[in-house]
Design an enzyme around this catalytic site. Structure first.
Site, PDB file in Angstrom:
ATOM      1  N   GLY A   1      -8.858   6.200   4.595  1.00  0.00           N
ATOM      2  CA  GLY A   1      -8.527   7.273   4.551  1.00  0.00           C
ATOM      3  C   GLY A   1      -9.428   8.228   3.560  1.00  0.00           C
ATOM      4  O   GLY A   1      -9.727   7.881   2.537  1.00  0.00           O
TER       5      GLY A   1
ATOM      6  N   ARG B   1     -10.984   4.138  10.107  1.00  0.00           N
ATOM      7  CA  ARG B   1     -10.451   2.748   9.438  1.00  0.00           C
ATOM      8  C   ARG B   1     -10.918   1.538  10.309  1.00  0.00           C
ATOM      9  O   ARG B   1     -10.455   1.399  11.437  1.00  0.00           O
ATOM     10  CB  ARG B   1      -8.961   2.728   9.770  1.00  0.00           C
ATOM     11  CG  ARG B   1      -8.437   3.680   8.796  1.00  0.00           C
ATOM     12  CD  ARG B   1      -6.684   3.718   8.979  1.00  0.00           C
ATOM     13  NE  ARG B   1      -6.100   4.745   8.279  1.00  0.00           N
ATOM     14  CZ  ARG B   1      -5.984   4.740   7.071  1.00  0.00           C
ATOM     15  NH1 ARG B   1      -6.292   3.823   5.966  1.00  0.00           N
ATOM     16  NH2 ARG B   1      -5.396   5.679   6.490  1.00  0.00           N
ATOM     17  N   TYR B   2     -12.087   0.768   9.868  1.00  0.00           N
ATOM     18  CA  TYR B   2     -12.887  -0.104  10.549  1.00  0.00           C
ATOM     19  C   TYR B   2     -13.381  -0.991   9.472  1.00  0.00           C
ATOM     20  O   TYR B   2     -14.009  -0.911   8.640  1.00  0.00           O
ATOM     21  CB  TYR B   2     -13.968   0.547  11.377  1.00  0.00           C
ATOM     22  CG  TYR B   2     -14.818  -0.718  11.979  1.00  0.00           C
ATOM     23  CD1 TYR B   2     -14.815  -0.990  13.436  1.00  0.00           C
ATOM     24  CD2 TYR B   2     -16.000  -1.052  11.409  1.00  0.00           C
ATOM     25  CE1 TYR B   2     -15.794  -1.622  14.019  1.00  0.00           C
ATOM     26  CE2 TYR B   2     -16.929  -1.873  11.773  1.00  0.00           C
ATOM     27  CZ  TYR B   2     -16.757  -2.174  13.242  1.00  0.00           C
ATOM     28  OH  TYR B   2     -17.671  -3.102  13.797  1.00  0.00           O
TER      29      TYR B   2
ATOM     30  N   GLY C   1     -11.061   2.093  -0.295  1.00  0.00           N
ATOM     31  CA  GLY C   1      -9.644   1.509  -0.967  1.00  0.00           C
ATOM     32  C   GLY C   1      -9.641  -0.030  -0.558  1.00  0.00           C
ATOM     33  O   GLY C   1     -10.872  -0.424  -0.576  1.00  0.00           O
ATOM     34  N   ASP C   2      -8.532  -0.658  -0.466  1.00  0.00           N
ATOM     35  CA  ASP C   2      -8.555  -2.229  -0.624  1.00  0.00           C
ATOM     36  C   ASP C   2      -9.360  -2.659   0.607  1.00  0.00           C
ATOM     37  O   ASP C   2     -10.108  -3.685   0.431  1.00  0.00           O
ATOM     38  CB  ASP C   2      -6.941  -2.496  -0.741  1.00  0.00           C
ATOM     39  CG  ASP C   2      -6.130  -1.820   0.396  1.00  0.00           C
ATOM     40  OD1 ASP C   2      -6.789  -1.073   0.729  1.00  0.00           O
ATOM     41  OD2 ASP C   2      -5.054  -2.241   0.493  1.00  0.00           O
TER      42      ASP C   2
ATOM     43  N   THR D   1      -8.412   5.795  -3.492  1.00  0.00           N
ATOM     44  CA  THR D   1      -6.929   5.834  -2.843  1.00  0.00           C
ATOM     45  C   THR D   1      -5.817   6.674  -3.540  1.00  0.00           C
ATOM     46  O   THR D   1      -5.749   6.786  -4.560  1.00  0.00           O
ATOM     47  CB  THR D   1      -6.370   4.343  -2.924  1.00  0.00           C
ATOM     48  OG1 THR D   1      -4.937   4.592  -2.421  1.00  0.00           O
ATOM     49  CG2 THR D   1      -6.406   3.910  -4.366  1.00  0.00           C
TER      50      THR D   1
ATOM     51  N   ASP E   1      -2.757   6.535  -3.288  1.00  0.00           N
ATOM     52  CA  ASP E   1      -1.887   5.520  -3.766  1.00  0.00           C
ATOM     53  C   ASP E   1      -2.161   4.996  -5.199  1.00  0.00           C
ATOM     54  O   ASP E   1      -1.137   4.383  -5.891  1.00  0.00           O
ATOM     55  CB  ASP E   1      -1.891   4.317  -2.727  1.00  0.00           C
ATOM     56  CG  ASP E   1      -1.156   4.613  -1.319  1.00  0.00           C
ATOM     57  OD1 ASP E   1      -0.926   5.853  -1.266  1.00  0.00           O
ATOM     58  OD2 ASP E   1      -0.794   3.816  -0.719  1.00  0.00           O
TER      59      ASP E   1
ATOM     60  N   ASP F   1      -3.558   2.392  -6.001  1.00  0.00           N
ATOM     61  CA  ASP F   1      -3.032   0.880  -6.481  1.00  0.00           C
ATOM     62  C   ASP F   1      -4.113  -0.293  -6.428  1.00  0.00           C
ATOM     63  O   ASP F   1      -4.000  -1.217  -6.065  1.00  0.00           O
ATOM     64  CB  ASP F   1      -1.925   0.399  -5.488  1.00  0.00           C
ATOM     65  CG  ASP F   1      -2.269   0.374  -3.587  1.00  0.00           C
ATOM     66  OD1 ASP F   1      -3.729   0.985  -3.697  1.00  0.00           O
ATOM     67  OD2 ASP F   1      -1.675   0.503  -2.775  1.00  0.00           O
TER      68      ASP F   1
ATOM     69  N   MET G   1       3.476   9.802  -0.202  1.00  0.00           N
ATOM     70  CA  MET G   1       2.857   8.336   0.114  1.00  0.00           C
ATOM     71  C   MET G   1       3.064   7.315  -1.171  1.00  0.00           C
ATOM     72  O   MET G   1       3.327   7.498  -1.979  1.00  0.00           O
ATOM     73  CB  MET G   1       1.285   8.868   0.372  1.00  0.00           C
ATOM     74  CG  MET G   1       1.209   9.392   1.672  1.00  0.00           C
ATOM     75  SD  MET G   1      -0.466   9.848   2.219  1.00  0.00           S
ATOM     76  CE  MET G   1      -0.351  10.460   3.788  1.00  0.00           C
ATOM     77  N   GLY G   2       2.621   6.019  -0.504  1.00  0.00           N
ATOM     78  CA  GLY G   2       2.601   4.968  -1.496  1.00  0.00           C
ATOM     79  C   GLY G   2       3.297   3.724  -0.655  1.00  0.00           C
ATOM     80  O   GLY G   2       4.499   3.522  -0.571  1.00  0.00           O
ATOM     81  N   ARG G   3       2.503   3.101  -0.253  1.00  0.00           N
ATOM     82  CA  ARG G   3       2.793   1.919   0.688  1.00  0.00           C
ATOM     83  C   ARG G   3       3.201   0.592  -0.144  1.00  0.00           C
ATOM     84  O   ARG G   3       4.414   0.165   0.179  1.00  0.00           O
ATOM     85  CB  ARG G   3       1.802   1.533   1.906  1.00  0.00           C
ATOM     86  CG  ARG G   3       1.435   2.302   2.700  1.00  0.00           C
ATOM     87  CD  ARG G   3       0.062   2.237   3.496  1.00  0.00           C
ATOM     88  NE  ARG G   3      -0.876   2.574   2.718  1.00  0.00           N
ATOM     89  CZ  ARG G   3      -2.208   2.145   3.143  1.00  0.00           C
ATOM     90  NH1 ARG G   3      -2.417   1.654   4.231  1.00  0.00           N
ATOM     91  NH2 ARG G   3      -3.095   2.394   2.486  1.00  0.00           N
TER      92      ARG G   3
ATOM     93  N   ARG H   1      18.810  17.480   3.000  1.00  0.00           N
ATOM     94  CA  ARG H   1      17.651  17.758   3.872  1.00  0.00           C
ATOM     95  C   ARG H   1      16.296  16.695   3.295  1.00  0.00           C
ATOM     96  O   ARG H   1      16.326  16.270   2.145  1.00  0.00           O
ATOM     97  CB  ARG H   1      17.203  18.925   3.417  1.00  0.00           C
ATOM     98  CG  ARG H   1      18.180  20.204   3.717  1.00  0.00           C
ATOM     99  CD  ARG H   1      18.740  19.830   5.063  1.00  0.00           C
ATOM    100  NE  ARG H   1      19.978  20.799   5.357  1.00  0.00           N
ATOM    101  CZ  ARG H   1      19.880  22.080   5.932  1.00  0.00           C
ATOM    102  NH1 ARG H   1      18.864  22.934   6.166  1.00  0.00           N
ATOM    103  NH2 ARG H   1      21.075  22.622   5.707  1.00  0.00           N
TER     104      ARG H   1
ATOM    105  N   GLN I   1      -0.879  15.743   1.327  1.00  0.00           N
ATOM    106  CA  GLN I   1      -1.204  15.067   0.018  1.00  0.00           C
ATOM    107  C   GLN I   1      -2.599  14.608  -0.053  1.00  0.00           C
ATOM    108  O   GLN I   1      -3.031  14.194  -1.095  1.00  0.00           O
ATOM    109  CB  GLN I   1      -0.443  13.642   0.056  1.00  0.00           C
ATOM    110  CG  GLN I   1       1.317  13.901  -0.092  1.00  0.00           C
ATOM    111  CD  GLN I   1       1.875  12.988   0.091  1.00  0.00           C
ATOM    112  OE1 GLN I   1       2.241  12.159  -0.879  1.00  0.00           O
ATOM    113  NE2 GLN I   1       2.367  12.639   1.040  1.00  0.00           N
TER     114      GLN I   1
END
Lengths: 341, 341, 341, 341
Positions: free
Chosen positions: A10, A72-73, A102-103, A125, A127, A129, A169-171, A266, A274
């Site tokens: 991403g 994303r490949y 990222g990872d 990333t 995230d 992480d 975000m934050g998987r 809400r 983000q």
């Protein structure tokens, strides 16, 4: 020396700062010939190349996104992917490769390194992480955007006596949730690190609203889940790339809290905002430092390493120690979020 | 336990986040009675106290400045200052003191600790030159503001073919200059760490403007000086508190470059805007973490220590190791600024 | 003279600037005694009053939300609502009422005026659809936030070759969509004023992506609908207050475009962040000017009027001419959005 | 049709939005061939041309400055200037000219129109003092930057009990001072429209600081002057282009107030940052609308006119009615600033 460069996964703010640093330093100091691959590993597999000279990086420092494009490949996960990558590198006579990602990209990089390619990775990333580095490119900007959103939600929450849920975000790690929660003064932070008990959330809200306040803000990471055996059903929903579907936990939690507490509730799902826009100074500096360090490293002959921030220092760490691990939020930082609720 | 709190020295964004954290944690977790002293050490000497409860810290998290007020006053440097401080502490039955400040405050804190007072310090300074911690409260916001200014100056420089000089804060260390210079893409950063040679600056500008560009941006720290023996006269001008007078080096440099190069040259002195306004998320988080750590530390009986950021961790360091030292910008960071010019 | 003040409907940035101006001017220049009603018309009906003095408005100028609180409650639509309102006004000896709100509040104000109460209204709505004034409080901030989001989405769209849909507020008028679309450089703006034909949208995207671009941004107002007789099913979904449900058209459109074009399509629903946070200077100034004008007007004996911006001037317009009408985006402004796609 | 385009005078944010709109609309809708002149009227006189196609305006919407460059050069004031301009127009077969600028450019445009050239002007100036239009390009961004600065100065003023003076742009009109003063909550606004009496300023500060407050913020326009016959000496200092020298009145006022009141007084001169950086949505929209209107106007055969904003409408006004006049701040807006002090 011909050095290739790609950005994978991403997009995040600060990628262009890193690309600019790699090119300026590589061309200016080391006299390298720089080559870019479009749209990440796919472009490397497809031989989709572009020259990268000073004219390509003019005025990109304050811009978001990546001028190289990304996708994303992952070559090691595709039939013939690795062979195609190696073929392009040979055809283009690339002597070293710098990949920013990222990872997924770090994993791909370690596979490509095993095939004998000189490769240095730069972690990015939102995230935050990635294991082995205090910070990854993009995180600081994401936190800034998320905090701005929490600040904005705050005034509406207070004016209308509402429970406002902000999904960020934050998987697999709750870095954005914990930090934007602390910075925005949220009453509750829900992160993947500590599965939550909806009964305790309900009790907390009731107590707070009875005691002294008429509103609450909950920041929830997209990867947050209820603890096993607690009284809320929810299973993480996954998208085509195995990524967690944005909005699912936020909407689910909102419905549950609204029903159980009766409070006006809400939900706001921040989503793609983000990861876009002008990078913060911190991300531009991190990108610039990582870019310089990476091109210095490949020039010096390093391979299978990743640039990393340790305190105030930029260092190199082995890809083998990093790939496949997730850096989660330490308990004491989650504790600060809880302490200041 | 009664715990006192003060903020000393210049105000910076993030102080209120730290005050809020000290009060929330002190009152909420530890059950302390919190007392504030107005206007820094002077208020402590004068017995100018205010209660500090949850109602005082409502909505202060995103605000700049300090709700306690501050002043440049150091008890150990004033006649009877130390006695007055100790008298107030006794009269108010203060069992521990938390003080938030820069080098002056840290020095005062170590003196007061020597007199037997339990004391924990929290570092703040937009200059980021406190020894022993990666970051001090206020620095990230200052860099963000300075970078915004460089971004803005950039478009004018380019549109008008000008040399633009931006003077930023940094008396003894060039942290803001180096980081906003990297983040803003400045052509040259002048910092106290490396006295400059005006002849080389002139040569650099001439070469750059002849070769390919029609504008340049120079970020200069207020404490930057010409190297001894080089061909520009300039002596740092000092104000009433021994502080470097803002604008002096910027104006001097501008006049010199304009005369020597003939380029259209303009000077902007950022001044006080660098220390005001909404703190960045990073400064709010740092203030919050330091606040929690400081009140936990005094509760646990620690004294003569300072909260510090080491990588991702908040730790305690001895005041004795910190006071009186200046943390300057390491050569490799200045090198990144130079590499990307 | 005792003057009452309330804020009704959804909160918007700039309300506190207006409240501050009413109080400062009313108390300072005219010597009025100012009284606030909490949570809009409901507080007026319930007799929920608070004094409003200079100390209540300290530091509120740059803050979002409303220090009076607000609610969606309309006395003329509730059983006994009007009687309760009049009873409170008499019990509190209120001689004039200033109410800040959108169409619902303006309608209520005209009803209360008919009952003989001296009343002046101030228009606020992020939708900017109040008739009779160039601008309403809150709109400029909402556009700024929406444009920021479009800017951020832009970099992701470009980096990933995506169609990005951004849903913004605007139930009956597309002001935010048109202006943030122009300001953010969106390829397409869909507004309630001009029902769209999905086939033409699909054709436009295909043509654009074939010809020269690999990404597109569509800004859609929540009240946008397909034109009758065109090939997409969609009916506006309404919430408990008759308001359009956020996200419905965005999600529907995203699914449709993804299926019909095969392009990678993502949807972002901005939601509540559009109405929160620090007001822009423009909204602070508008709120301040409207506040001064409103309290001057009630003092001079005006009633059943609304403050309005006409060009650079603040004027008074009759409530009767305003209430119940919707100001839509003129065709020429929608034309600019289309011309620059 | 071949249409020329130039930007003259100082750069402001929003120029690129206007250039983009002129090119997109001119090329796309009307099929014109667009030609740019570099560095304003000087480039037109020197024949310094560049093609202007869609590829030149990619990604410029959110950027400050002007991609055409600009200069302070007025052909009618230079020997042979007019002849050179007409010669270039003929040599390049330019059938119509669009020029974007402030009073100097508008004056030049009316002279060139008299020589028979079809010409349409677009007003830009951060001072907002162009006659005949509610707004000029650049003003909204400048006010936003100035207000941000006043917000930041506010926290320092309060924390340190200081009188803070902020000098903003505004040579002949105090638009930025009045609006940023209102938006930032300044205690005093000094503008060219109403020469000030230093004795009254001193009295005001003393009264305020005695009564209830410990700090004050004064926003002063660079063109503000003491009233004749009052007790402060000051004469406007002029630079090489007849422009008022930045900082002179701010520094002078600071010295005077410090001496007369004894209050700790600091001066900040905003300078060039006011005219740089990302344009606000409002300036991007204004630039876009003016650009579309200007190219539509030359296409329709209009000449010697200027695009103008009247309320919500973009209209054309005669250059003859506009050139040489200054639009000052009306008394009622200055009155709002005073009322809310």
């Amino acid at each position: 020396m011909r050095v290739g460069l790609l950005t994978g996964g991403g997009d995040v703010p600060g990628l262009n700062a890193a690309i600019r640093a790699v090119v300026k330093r590589g061309e200016g100091e080391h006299g390298h010939s720089m080559v870019g691959f479009r749209n990440g590993w796919r472009g490397l597999a497809d031989g989709d190349v572009m020259p990268l000279t000073r004219s390509h990086i003019r005025n990109v420092l304050p811009t978001g996104g990546t001028l190289l494009g990304t996708a994303r490949y992952h070559p090691h996960a595709e039939d013939g992917g690795m062979d195609a990558v190696l073929a392009t590198l040979e055809a283009e006579r690339i002597e070293a490769l710098i990949c920013i990602g990222g990872d997924g990209t770090l994993h791909a990089a370690s596979k490509v390194a095993e095939a004998g390619v000189r490769i240095v990775a730069i972690p990015k990333t939102i995230d935050n992480d990635v294991w082995g580095t205090d910070r990854s490119i993009g995180f600081d900007t994401a936190v800034t955007i998320a905090t701005e959103a929490v600040d904005r939600i705050h005034t509406t929450a207070e004016s209308h006596n509402r429970v406002m849920i902000v999904e960020v975000m934050g998987r697999h790690a709750g870095w954005i949730a914990a930090t934007s929660g602390i910075a925005g003064g949220a009453e509750l932070v829900l992160a993947p690190e500590e599965p939550f008990d909806i009964d305790r959330v309900v009790k907390f809200l009731r107590h707070r609203h009875r005691a002294h306040a008429s509103f609450s803000i909950i920041v929830v990471a997209e990867g947050a889940v209820p603890a096993e055996g607690t009284s809320m059903d929810y299973e993480t929903r996954l998208g085509p790339f195995g990524e967690i579907v944005a909005g699912a936990i936020g909407e689910r939690l909102g419905a549950e809290l609204s029903e159980r507490t009766g409070f006006d509730t809400r939900v706001t799902v921040l989503g793609h905002v983000q990861r876009g826009g002008t990078p913060t100074p911190s991300d531009r500096i991190l990108g610039s430092r990582f870019g310089v360090a990476a091109v210095d490293a490949v020039t010096a002959g390093s391979s299978a390493v990743m640039t990393a921030l340790h305190g105030d220092d930029v260092v190199l760490v082995d890809l083998a120690e990093v790939a496949g691990k997730i850096k989660q939020v330490p308990a004491d930082l989650l504790g600060v979020a809880a302490a200041l609720a």
